[in-house]
Design a protein around this motif. Structure first.
Motif, PDB file in Angstrom:
ATOM      1  N   PHE A 216      74.758   0.042 102.849  1.00 45.78           N
ATOM      2  CA  PHE A 216      73.839  -1.077 102.720  1.00 45.78           C
ATOM      3  C   PHE A 216      73.907  -1.586 101.289  1.00 45.78           C
ATOM      4  O   PHE A 216      73.900  -0.796 100.338  1.00 45.78           O
ATOM      5  CB  PHE A 216      72.416  -0.634 103.062  1.00 45.78           C
ATOM      6  N   LEU A 217      73.999  -2.903 101.116  1.00 51.80           N
ATOM      7  CA  LEU A 217      74.091  -3.528  99.807  1.00 51.80           C
ATOM      8  C   LEU A 217      72.759  -4.178  99.464  1.00 51.80           C
ATOM      9  O   LEU A 217      72.217  -4.944 100.270  1.00 51.80           O
ATOM     10  CB  LEU A 217      75.193  -4.597  99.791  1.00 51.80           C
ATOM     11  N   TYR A 218      72.252  -3.881  98.275  1.00 49.04           N
ATOM     12  CA  TYR A 218      70.952  -4.440  97.885  1.00 49.04           C
ATOM     13  C   TYR A 218      71.018  -4.987  96.466  1.00 49.04           C
ATOM     14  O   TYR A 218      71.476  -4.311  95.542  1.00 49.04           O
ATOM     15  CB  TYR A 218      69.860  -3.358  97.947  1.00 49.04           C
ATOM     16  N   SER A 219      70.566  -6.234  96.307  1.00 51.59           N
ATOM     17  CA  SER A 219      70.438  -6.834  94.989  1.00 51.59           C
ATOM     18  C   SER A 219      68.977  -7.176  94.709  1.00 51.59           C
ATOM     19  O   SER A 219      68.378  -6.696  93.764  1.00 51.59           O
ATOM     20  CB  SER A 219      71.309  -8.090  94.876  1.00 51.59           C
ATOM     21  N   THR A 220      68.392  -8.013  95.556  1.00 48.87           N
ATOM     22  CA  THR A 220      66.961  -8.328  95.512  1.00 48.87           C
ATOM     23  C   THR A 220      66.466  -8.444  96.944  1.00 48.87           C
ATOM     24  O   THR A 220      67.245  -8.314  97.894  1.00 48.87           O
ATOM     25  CB  THR A 220      66.708  -9.667  94.772  1.00 48.87           C
ATOM     26  N   SER A 221      65.172  -8.700  97.082  1.00 47.51           N
ATOM     27  CA  SER A 221      64.617  -8.845  98.429  1.00 47.51           C
ATOM     28  C   SER A 221      65.188 -10.054  99.157  1.00 47.51           C
ATOM     29  O   SER A 221      65.092 -10.151 100.382  1.00 47.51           O
ATOM     30  CB  SER A 221      63.090  -8.961  98.348  1.00 47.51           C
TER      31      SER A 221
ATOM     32  N   PRO B  50      80.713 -17.862  91.839  1.00 47.53           N
ATOM     33  CA  PRO B  50      79.560 -16.941  91.798  1.00 47.53           C
ATOM     34  C   PRO B  50      79.967 -15.471  91.771  1.00 47.53           C
ATOM     35  O   PRO B  50      80.981 -15.063  92.337  1.00 47.53           O
ATOM     36  CB  PRO B  50      78.795 -17.270  93.084  1.00 47.53           C
ATOM     37  N   ASN B  51      79.139 -14.661  91.098  1.00 47.58           N
ATOM     38  CA  ASN B  51      79.269 -13.205  91.073  1.00 47.58           C
ATOM     39  C   ASN B  51      78.107 -12.589  91.828  1.00 47.58           C
ATOM     40  O   ASN B  51      76.971 -13.069  91.756  1.00 47.58           O
ATOM     41  CB  ASN B  51      79.274 -12.681  89.632  1.00 47.58           C
ATOM     42  N   TYR B  52      78.379 -11.488  92.528  1.00 46.54           N
ATOM     43  CA  TYR B  52      77.363 -10.778  93.297  1.00 46.54           C
ATOM     44  C   TYR B  52      77.368  -9.311  92.862  1.00 46.54           C
ATOM     45  O   TYR B  52      78.426  -8.672  92.834  1.00 46.54           O
ATOM     46  CB  TYR B  52      77.652 -10.862  94.793  1.00 46.54           C
ATOM     47  N   ASN B  53      76.196  -8.785  92.530  1.00 49.30           N
ATOM     48  CA  ASN B  53      76.063  -7.392  92.107  1.00 49.30           C
ATOM     49  C   ASN B  53      75.087  -6.678  93.038  1.00 49.30           C
ATOM     50  O   ASN B  53      73.972  -7.159  93.272  1.00 49.30           O
ATOM     51  CB  ASN B  53      75.550  -7.315  90.670  1.00 49.30           C
ATOM     52  N   TYR B  54      75.526  -5.518  93.546  1.00 51.07           N
ATOM     53  CA  TYR B  54      74.721  -4.785  94.517  1.00 51.07           C
ATOM     54  C   TYR B  54      74.671  -3.298  94.186  1.00 51.07           C
ATOM     55  O   TYR B  54      75.676  -2.715  93.739  1.00 51.07           O
ATOM     56  CB  TYR B  54      75.299  -4.923  95.922  1.00 51.07           C
TER      57      TYR B  54
ATOM     58  N   ARG C 293      82.581  -6.978 105.124  1.00 41.01           N
ATOM     59  CA  ARG C 293      81.329  -7.186 104.398  1.00 41.01           C
ATOM     60  C   ARG C 293      80.616  -8.402 104.957  1.00 41.01           C
ATOM     61  O   ARG C 293      81.248  -9.426 105.237  1.00 41.01           O
ATOM     62  CB  ARG C 293      81.578  -7.405 102.900  1.00 41.01           C
ATOM     63  N   VAL C 294      79.305  -8.287 105.087  1.00 42.41           N
ATOM     64  CA  VAL C 294      78.485  -9.442 105.411  1.00 42.41           C
ATOM     65  C   VAL C 294      77.397  -9.539 104.349  1.00 42.41           C
ATOM     66  O   VAL C 294      76.699  -8.558 104.067  1.00 42.41           O
ATOM     67  CB  VAL C 294      77.876  -9.343 106.828  1.00 42.41           C
ATOM     68  N   LEU C 295      77.305 -10.682 103.708  1.00 36.65           N
ATOM     69  CA  LEU C 295      76.328 -10.933 102.652  1.00 36.65           C
ATOM     70  C   LEU C 295      75.285 -11.915 103.170  1.00 36.65           C
ATOM     71  O   LEU C 295      75.618 -12.885 103.856  1.00 36.65           O
ATOM     72  CB  LEU C 295      77.008 -11.506 101.401  1.00 36.65           C
ATOM     73  N   VAL C 296      74.030 -11.647 102.815  1.00 32.91           N
ATOM     74  CA  VAL C 296      72.919 -12.483 103.284  1.00 32.91           C
ATOM     75  C   VAL C 296      72.045 -12.853 102.099  1.00 32.91           C
ATOM     76  O   VAL C 296      71.745 -12.003 101.245  1.00 32.91           O
ATOM     77  CB  VAL C 296      72.070 -11.754 104.350  1.00 32.91           C
ATOM     78  N   GLU C 297      71.640 -14.120 102.038  1.00 35.05           N
ATOM     79  CA  GLU C 297      70.684 -14.581 101.021  1.00 35.05           C
ATOM     80  C   GLU C 297      69.611 -15.433 101.684  1.00 35.05           C
ATOM     81  O   GLU C 297      69.905 -16.239 102.581  1.00 35.05           O
ATOM     82  CB  GLU C 297      71.394 -15.384  99.932  1.00 35.05           C
TER      83      GLU C 297
END
Length: 278
Positions: free
Chosen positions: A126-131, A265-269, A155-159
């Motif tokens: 599970f990948l978590y950055s913010t809520s 964009p960069n994504y950090n998890y 990978r599936v990313l959700v915002e």
């Protein structure tokens, strides 16, 4: 004072809303076409070609020598020398620490671990950055024997947009052939080569390559890292992951970190998950 607090709240809300649009920005950039053009002079090129053709005959011997040197250096770096490097024949273990000491590979003279010609590895994180920014990473490996393996990443990313409560998602796939150049009991290092693909209305693919390592530091603990580079429609689609794993029989639990660069964009998890070996 109230005005200052209100301004801070509005600023934070705007930042959150902008952050929630990163996926849409990545998708839009990956779908856009490059319009850069270059002009060349055909007359100059033809004259240069004729000169280079005459010079190439004079330097063919030197060029052939360096080409052969480059070939064998590259072959040794990527594949290795099976005549002198005995670690390349090390057996694939049933699972890390199956014999209490070894990781992915067991020495060929180690009788405590029976030969294993095939293994399946599955892991999910599970990948978590913010809520409002999270995701999932599923990885599968098929080892037909100890010499190479096939790997797939999904990978599936959700915002989530805090104002509209709408969700944006991005699905990223990697399909690779992987080879471990170093196959020791405590450490292995290798490379991958394959393709990347982004769905989610982008539907474009690109060539990918990468590096990976695994260090089995002490009993039941290991540290792994992996890097993959790719370009889709001229834009970077890169990933980096680092994980610490606690192994228990043929399964493990892990925590770590992942960084993705998808277009600009960069994504950090932070990651949390586990896996199984069969």
């Amino acid at each position: 004072m109230k005005h200052k607090i209100l301004a801070i709240v509005v600023l934070l809300s705007l930042q959150t809303a902008l952050f929630a649009q990163k996926i849409d920005k990545s998708k839009n950039e990956l779908k856009s076409n490059n319009t850069s053009t270059s002009t060349t002079s055909t007359t100059t090129n033809s004259s240069n070609t004729s000169r280079s053709a005459s010079n190439s005959n004079n330097h063919f011997g030197i060029g052939g020598f360096f080409l052969e040197l480059f070939f064998y250096t590259g072959l040794y770096t990527t594949i290795g020398d099976y005549r002198t490097e005995t670690h390349l024949y090390n057996n694939l273990s049933s699972y890390p620490y199956a014999d209490g000491a070894s990781g992915d590979y067991v020495k060929i003279n180690d009788v405590s671990e029976s030969k294993n010609n095939m293994r399946f590895d599955f892991e999910n994180h599970f990948l978590y950055s913010t809520s409002s920014s999270f995701g999932n990473h599923f990885k599968a490996k098929w080892h037909p024997f100890q010499f190479f393996y096939i790997q797939g990443d999904y990978r599936v990313l959700v915002e989530k947009n805090q104002f509209t409560n709408s969700l944006s998602n991005l699905q990223l796939y990697h399909f690779s052939i992987a080879y471990d150049r170093l196959r020791f009991k405590k450490f292995n290092l290798g490379w991958t080569i394959g393709s990347s693909y982004i769905a989610s209305d982008v539907n474009k693919a690109g060539f990918s390559y990468g590096l990976h390592t695994a260090f089995f530091a002490f009993k039941n603990m290991s540290f792994t890292s992996a890097m993959q580079w790719s370009k889709i429609n001229g834009k970077p689609v890169n990933s980096f992951e680092f994980k610490g794993k606690y192994h228990k029989k043929n399964y493990f639990f892990s925590m770590g970190y992942e960084n993705l660069k998808i277009a600009s964009p960069n994504y950090n998890y932070l990651t949390l998950g586990g896996g199984l070996y069969f």
